[in-house]
Motif scaffolding. Structure first.
Motif, PDB file in Angstrom:
ATOM      1  N   LEU A   1       1.413  11.078   4.146  1.00 21.82           N
ATOM      2  CA  LEU A   1       2.713  10.427   3.966  1.00 21.82           C
ATOM      3  C   LEU A   1       3.841  11.358   4.390  1.00 21.82           C
ATOM      4  CD1 LEU A   1       0.866   8.633   1.903  1.00 21.82           C
ATOM      5  CD2 LEU A   1       3.105   7.836   1.178  1.00 21.82           C
TER       6      LEU A   1
ATOM      7  N   GLY B   1       2.450  -3.923   4.363  1.00 19.36           N
ATOM      8  CA  GLY B   1       2.040  -2.587   4.828  1.00 19.36           C
ATOM      9  C   GLY B   1       0.536  -2.426   4.966  1.00 19.36           C
ATOM     10  N   PHE B   2      -0.186  -3.465   4.772  1.00 15.05           N
ATOM     11  CA  PHE B   2      -1.642  -3.468   4.979  1.00 15.05           C
ATOM     12  C   PHE B   2      -2.028  -4.854   5.487  1.00 15.05           C
ATOM     13  CE2 PHE B   2      -5.987  -4.401   3.902  1.00 15.05           C
ATOM     14  CZ  PHE B   2      -6.651  -3.241   4.236  1.00 15.05           C
TER      15      PHE B   2
ATOM     16  N   VAL C   1       2.000   9.925   9.163  1.00 12.00           N
ATOM     17  CA  VAL C   1       0.829   9.383   9.862  1.00 12.00           C
ATOM     18  C   VAL C   1       0.022   8.512   8.899  1.00 12.00           C
ATOM     19  CG1 VAL C   1       0.692  11.307  11.486  1.00 12.00           C
ATOM     20  CG2 VAL C   1      -0.623  11.410   9.377  1.00 12.00           C
ATOM     21  N   LEU C   2      -0.898   7.725   9.456  1.00 19.04           N
ATOM     22  CA  LEU C   2      -1.653   6.804   8.610  1.00 19.04           C
ATOM     23  C   LEU C   2      -2.685   7.550   7.757  1.00 19.04           C
ATOM     24  CD1 LEU C   2      -2.360   3.673  10.865  1.00 19.04           C
ATOM     25  CD2 LEU C   2      -0.436   4.124   9.341  1.00 19.04           C
ATOM     26  N   VAL C   3      -2.831   7.095   6.534  1.00 23.49           N
ATOM     27  CA  VAL C   3      -3.856   7.598   5.630  1.00 23.49           C
ATOM     28  C   VAL C   3      -5.203   7.066   6.153  1.00 23.49           C
ATOM     29  CG1 VAL C   3      -4.682   7.244   3.248  1.00 23.49           C
ATOM     30  CG2 VAL C   3      -2.250   7.669   3.684  1.00 23.49           C
TER      31      VAL C   3
ATOM     32  N   LEU D   1       0.476   4.094  -2.797  1.00 28.35           N
ATOM     33  CA  LEU D   1       0.182   5.492  -2.453  1.00 28.35           C
ATOM     34  C   LEU D   1       1.239   6.428  -3.033  1.00 28.35           C
ATOM     35  CD1 LEU D   1      -0.905   4.935   1.274  1.00 28.35           C
ATOM     36  CD2 LEU D   1      -2.403   5.639  -0.608  1.00 28.35           C
ATOM     37  N   ARG D   2       2.518   6.016  -2.956  1.00 27.69           N
ATOM     38  CA  ARG D   2       3.586   6.860  -3.523  1.00 27.69           C
ATOM     39  C   ARG D   2       3.412   7.003  -5.037  1.00 27.69           C
ATOM     40  NH1 ARG D   2       6.326   4.752   0.795  1.00 27.69           N
ATOM     41  NH2 ARG D   2       6.769   2.785  -0.236  1.00 27.69           N
TER      42      ARG D   2
ATOM     43  N   ARG E   1      -2.798  -2.122   8.792  1.00 25.73           N
ATOM     44  CA  ARG E   1      -1.900  -1.399   9.697  1.00 25.73           C
ATOM     45  C   ARG E   1      -2.576  -1.080  11.019  1.00 25.73           C
ATOM     46  NH1 ARG E   1       2.230   0.441   6.006  1.00 25.73           N
ATOM     47  NH2 ARG E   1       3.497   2.089   6.798  1.00 25.73           N
TER      48      ARG E   1
ATOM     49  N   ARG F   1      13.522   8.275   0.486  1.00 22.73           N
ATOM     50  CA  ARG F   1      12.120   8.628   0.705  1.00 22.73           C
ATOM     51  C   ARG F   1      12.009   9.917   1.500  1.00 22.73           C
ATOM     52  NH1 ARG F   1       8.868   3.262   2.446  1.00 22.73           N
ATOM     53  NH2 ARG F   1       7.883   4.841   3.742  1.00 22.73           N
TER      54      ARG F   1
ATOM     55  N   LEU G   1      -7.629   3.471   1.940  1.00 30.75           N
ATOM     56  CA  LEU G   1      -6.913   2.217   1.781  1.00 30.75           C
ATOM     57  C   LEU G   1      -7.828   1.123   1.264  1.00 30.75           C
ATOM     58  CD1 LEU G   1      -3.951   1.729   2.439  1.00 30.75           C
ATOM     59  CD2 LEU G   1      -4.803   3.730   3.560  1.00 30.75           C
TER      60      LEU G   1
ATOM     61  N   GLN H   1      -8.541  -2.004  10.012  1.00 29.67           N
ATOM     62  CA  GLN H   1      -8.169  -2.458   8.666  1.00 29.67           C
ATOM     63  C   GLN H   1      -8.125  -3.986   8.602  1.00 29.67           C
ATOM     64  OE1 GLN H   1      -4.530  -0.642   7.218  1.00 29.67           O
ATOM     65  NE2 GLN H   1      -5.292   1.441   7.511  1.00 29.67           N
TER      66      GLN H   1
ATOM     67  N   ARG I   1       6.600   7.862  12.756  1.00 35.37           N
ATOM     68  CA  ARG I   1       6.105   6.608  12.172  1.00 35.37           C
ATOM     69  C   ARG I   1       6.281   5.437  13.144  1.00 35.37           C
ATOM     70  NH1 ARG I   1       9.564   6.702   7.287  1.00 35.37           N
ATOM     71  NH2 ARG I   1       8.779   4.644   6.772  1.00 35.37           N
TER      72      ARG I   1
ATOM     73  N   THR J   1       0.835  -1.211   0.000  1.00 34.98           N
ATOM     74  CA  THR J   1       0.000   0.000   0.000  1.00 34.98           C
ATOM     75  C   THR J   1       0.871   1.262   0.000  1.00 34.98           C
ATOM     76  OG1 THR J   1      -0.286  -0.396   2.371  1.00 34.98           O
ATOM     77  CG2 THR J   1      -2.141  -0.935   0.935  1.00 34.98           C
ATOM     78  N   GLY J   2       2.046   1.208   0.652  1.00 32.91           N
ATOM     79  CA  GLY J   2       2.955   2.360   0.649  1.00 32.91           C
ATOM     80  C   GLY J   2       3.383   2.684  -0.787  1.00 32.91           C
TER      81      GLY J   2
HETATM   82  P1  AMP Z   1       5.251   2.251   3.917  1.00 36.76           P
HETATM   83  O1  AMP Z   1       5.889   2.371   2.574  1.00 36.76           O
HETATM   84  O2  AMP Z   1       4.531   0.947   4.101  1.00 36.76           O
HETATM   85  O3  AMP Z   1       6.196   2.569   5.046  1.00 36.76           O
HETATM   86  O4  AMP Z   1       4.091   3.386   3.976  1.00 36.76           O
HETATM   87  C1  AMP Z   1       4.404   4.752   3.827  1.00 36.76           C
HETATM   88  C2  AMP Z   1       3.240   5.611   4.287  1.00 36.76           C
HETATM   89  O5  AMP Z   1       2.068   5.295   3.510  1.00 36.76           O
HETATM   90  C3  AMP Z   1       2.810   5.404   5.732  1.00 36.76           C
HETATM   91  O6  AMP Z   1       3.588   6.177   6.642  1.00 36.76           O
HETATM   92  C4  AMP Z   1       1.360   5.888   5.677  1.00 36.76           C
HETATM   93  O7  AMP Z   1       1.280   7.305   5.620  1.00 36.76           O
HETATM   94  C5  AMP Z   1       0.899   5.363   4.319  1.00 36.76           C
HETATM   95  N1  AMP Z   1       0.341   3.985   4.402  1.00 36.76           N
HETATM   96  C6  AMP Z   1       0.820   2.855   3.803  1.00 36.76           C
HETATM   97  N2  AMP Z   1       0.045   1.792   4.102  1.00 36.76           N
HETATM   98  C7  AMP Z   1      -0.940   2.258   4.904  1.00 36.76           C
HETATM   99  C8  AMP Z   1      -2.048   1.649   5.576  1.00 36.76           C
HETATM  100  N3  AMP Z   1      -2.291   0.320   5.487  1.00 36.76           N
HETATM  101  N4  AMP Z   1      -2.866   2.452   6.313  1.00 36.76           N
HETATM  102  C9  AMP Z   1      -2.661   3.783   6.401  1.00 36.76           C
HETATM  103  N5  AMP Z   1      -1.617   4.413   5.821  1.00 36.76           N
HETATM  104  C10 AMP Z   1      -0.771   3.671   5.081  1.00 36.76           C
END
Ligand code: AMP
Length: 216
Positions: free
Chosen positions: A53, A84-85, A57-59, A35-36, A87, A159, A64, A91, A170, A31-32
């Motif tokens: 991001l 990453g999901f 903080v969490l989205v 989102l990126r 989290r 990043r 998601l 969820q 985080r 999911t990260g």
């Molecule tokens: P990651 O690459 O998994 O470290 O995710 C980077 C960022 O994406 C996190 O700090 C959150 O802001 C967002 N993110 C990724 N996965 C989730 C999730 N399952 N729920 C909420 N936010 C997420």
């Protein structure tokens, strides 16, 4: 087979996800990364989630679920690896329902464990490829050529959320929100913790032991 990887930021989930997905022919849902990608493509979702991001903080959960639902609709016929999901517990509950709806179930949750000092050290050396999303660590998992992606041959990036303040935030979020998933998956008999200390091959060997043991 449906797996999920747990573990704090910087523990090496992305690197292990690549190895596991290749070895067991699984499709990864990171999911990260998703989102990126939305942010770099300037989509509506990307614009809506960028601030979260950047702050580390969490989205919001609803954003998601849309992503994961689309992913499941496209990939429900093969093995899947979630990185990453989920989290948080909400969820995890919705994830279970989404899987149930299409007659699937999670097989195991693998948690990569590392001390906080080691995590900070790893994050300082983490790089990624903005084109293919592959992650590297300049010490433990370096690219073949200096700071260039092995596949795309473009310069690796750091990043924007790998700065000290955001990393600390985080980690706090991980402890508050994601840590309860240990109890959640333990009570379902699906939780496996492994040490993320050592080389990527050593860690991967621990993971395959667990997966192969469970499949037997
Ligand atoms: P990651 O690459 O998994 O470290 O995710 C980077 C960022 O994406 C996190 O700090 C959150 O802001 C967002 N993110 C990724 N996965 C989730 C999730 N399952 N729920 C909420 N936010 C997420």
């Amino acid at each position: 087979m449906i797996l999920l990887l747990l573990g704090p930021p910087g523990v090496g989930k992305g690197t292990q996800a690549d190895l596991i997905a290749q070895h067991y022919a699984l499709t990864t849902c990171s999911t990260g990364n998703m989102l990126r990608e939305e942010i770099s493509r300037n989509t509506e979702l990307g614009a809506a989630v960028k601030q979260y991001l950047e702050k580390g903080v969490l989205v919001p959960d609803s954003q998601l679920f849309t992503l994961v639902e689309h992913f499941l609709a496209e990939h429900m016929n093969g093995g899947l690896l979630f990185d990453g999901f989920p989290r948080n517990v909400n969820q995890a509950r919705v994830f279970e329902t989404l899987l149930n709806n299409i007659d699937l179930k999670l097989d195991m949750a693998i948690d990569l464990h590392l001390s906080e000092n080691d995590i900070v050290e790893r994050l300082a050396h983490r790089r990624y490829c903005s084109k293919c999303g592959r992650t590297y660590n300049l010490i433990t998992n370096p690219p073949k050529e200096n700071e260039l992606c092995d596949t795309c041959h473009i310069a690796l990036m750091r990043r924007t959320d790998d700065t000290e303040n955001v990393i600390r935030r985080r980690m706090e979020i991980y402890t508050q929100e994601t840590y309860p998933l240990i109890t959640y998956y333990t009570s379902q008999g699906k939780y496996h913790q492994i040490s993320a200390q050592g080389t990527k091959q050593e860690i991967f060997a621990r993971i395959t032991n667990i997966i192969n043991g469970n499949k037997a």
